[in-house]
Scaffold this motif. Structure first.
Motif, short mmCIF file in Angstrom:
data_model
loop_
_atom_site.label_atom_id
_atom_site.label_comp_id
_atom_site.label_asym_id
_atom_site.label_seq_id
_atom_site.Cartn_x
_atom_site.Cartn_y
_atom_site.Cartn_z
N THR A 1 1.04 -1.06 -0.34
CA THR A 1 0.09 0.25 0.08
C THR A 1 1.07 1.70 0.13
O THR A 1 1.77 1.13 0.79
N LYS A 2 0.54 2.60 -0.77
CA LYS A 2 1.55 3.82 -1.00
C LYS A 2 0.43 4.23 -0.74
O LYS A 2 -0.37 4.86 -1.70
N ARG A 3 1.20 5.88 0.45
CA ARG A 3 -0.50 6.55 0.69
C ARG A 3 -0.04 7.46 -0.07
O ARG A 3 1.34 8.03 0.54
N HIS B 1 -4.04 10.89 -0.67
CA HIS B 1 -3.92 10.18 -2.00
C HIS B 1 -3.55 8.77 -1.57
O HIS B 1 -2.13 8.72 -1.21
N THR B 2 -4.55 7.72 -1.89
CA THR B 2 -4.27 6.23 -2.15
C THR B 2 -3.78 6.14 -3.07
O THR B 2 -4.63 5.62 -3.83
N VAL C 1 -1.64 3.59 -4.32
CA VAL C 1 -1.54 1.77 -4.26
C VAL C 1 -2.41 1.39 -2.83
O VAL C 1 -1.74 1.87 -1.62
N GLN C 2 -3.58 0.15 -2.81
CA GLN C 2 -4.14 0.00 -2.20
C GLN C 2 -3.85 -2.11 -1.96
O GLN C 2 -4.48 -2.04 -2.78
N ASP C 3 -2.74 -2.04 -1.09
CA ASP C 3 -3.12 -4.04 -0.88
C ASP C 3 -3.15 -4.56 -1.70
O ASP C 3 -3.79 -5.65 -2.10
N THR D 1 4.47 0.31 -7.60
CA THR D 1 3.88 -0.67 -6.89
C THR D 1 5.39 -1.49 -7.27
O THR D 1 6.14 -1.72 -6.52
N SER E 1 3.42 2.48 2.69
CA SER E 1 3.18 2.86 3.51
C SER E 1 2.71 1.30 4.37
O SER E 1 2.25 1.14 6.53
N GLY F 1 -5.26 1.48 -8.01
CA GLY F 1 -5.01 0.94 -7.12
C GLY F 1 -4.96 -0.32 -6.46
O GLY F 1 -4.09 -1.02 -5.59
N ARG F 2 -5.80 -0.58 -7.82
CA ARG F 2 -5.88 -2.38 -6.40
C ARG F 2 -6.00 -3.41 -8.06
O ARG F 2 -6.52 -2.87 -8.91
#
Ligand code: ADP
Ligand code: MG
Length: 301
Positions: free
Chosen positions: A8-10, A14-15, A17-19, A43, A54, A204-205
């Motif tokens: 994950t990158k916030r 703003h996120t 990359v999410q999980d 990523t 993150s 991001g997912r």
């Protein structure tokens, strides 16, 4: 082998990359596909230790990238083809890296030859290279240490069709010899011919993670009947959702046999019934990576 787990990158609120989780196996080319801004580069930068996550973790050949004793000998990385020293020639850039990696000068010549940057081209400053030539130099740079893993961010960007064809052969060969390849693109056609496995990212997912053959199979079938309206009604009644393709056939998310049975039960004459294949994959990619509103805009444009 590449292993990405819950990255994950916030950036502030703003996120980016999410999980994100996926694996790349030896002997395969994994295509990392998603529209611009989807989170591919972020990523890959986290994977290569250039951006700190993150949350989550990743490893290459079993260890975090930063813990690899001699990363250039194990992982070939191409994240930004324009990051090379613009004032140096192609040969100088490779030679400097070869010294750092402890690789002989003959390997430099071998790679210049392989990426078709030998002769006059090797003597030109990288700043005067076209984007395609910079990509070729970047690929040579990634291969210099004879790594077992390749991480390439949009390497086809700027390559002409001949260049894309060449790169495809090179990556296929690398994987066939047991290498692991992670290759990103925002264009399906750039990677569908070489990737065995596709990981699709949007907003991001991860929205799909499967072998190319499974994704193709999941793209459904195309069916055509002499009575289109009756076919549509019959499919709807059987709860087999269908959409009309640009050339007037129906694309159905289901198996050919199920569609054939519906047609038989309704006494319909089919003129075509086949796997949706490529067009279906394009459609699937579009539906995975865009919202319905964006899709309407794209079709209207
Ligand atoms: N350094 C950064 N600071 C703030 N936002 C960023 C930064 N890098 C990337 N982003 C944002 O993260 C998202 C994903 O970007 P990126 O990983 O470059 O996508 P892709 O490579 O798929 O085009 C985008 O919304 C982008 O604007
Ligand atoms: Mg990118």
């Amino acid at each position: 082998m590449i292993d990405i787990e819950g990255l994950t990158k916030r950036y502030g609120a703003h996120t980016a990359v999410q999980d994100v989780s996926f694996r790349c196996e030896p002997g395969t080319v994994t295509g990392f596909l998603g529209p611009n801004g989807a989170g591919k580069s972020t990523t890959m930068r986290m994977l290569c230790g250039l951006t700190s996550p993150s949350a989550g973790r990743s490893s290459v050949l079993g260890v975090p990238f930063r813990e690899l004793p001699n990363p250039g000998r194990e992982v070939g990385v191409l994240l930004d083809a324009s990051a090379q020293h613009a004032g140096r020639t192609g040969r100088e850039i490779l030679t400097v890296s070869a010294r750092v990696l402890g690789v002989g000068d003959d390997r430099v010549e071998e790679l210049l030859e392989l990426v078709q940057l030998s002769g006059d081209r090797a003597r030109r400053r990288a700043g005067d290279y076209s984007l395609g030539m910079r990509q070729r130099l970047g690929i040579a740079h990634a291969l210099l240490g004879d790594p077992r893993v390749l991480v390439l961010d949009e390497p086809a960007n700027g390559l002409d069709p001949e260049g894309i064809h060449w790169m495809r052969g090179l990556l296929r060969d690398f994987a066939d010899r047991g290498g692991t390849v992670l290759l990103s693109s925002h264009l399906l056609h750039e990677i569908e011919a070489v990737a065995d496995h596709l990981v699709v990212i949007a907003g991001g997912r991860i929205v799909a993670d499967d072998s190319l053959s499974a994704l193709l199979a999941g793209a459904g079938v195309v069916v055509r009947a002499t009575d289109t309206a009756a076919l549509r009604r019959a499919l709807a009644a059987a709860e087999l959702p269908s959409v009309t393709t640009t050339d007037g056939a129906q694309r159905v998310e289901g198996e050919a046999e199920a569609v054939g049975r519906v047609a038989a039960e309704h006494g319909l004459v089919l003129t075509e019934l086949r796997p949706a294949d490529r067009a279906g994959l394009e459609d699937l990619f579009l539906s995975l990576t865009t919202t319905p509103a964006e899709r309407r805009e794209e079709i209207a444009a």
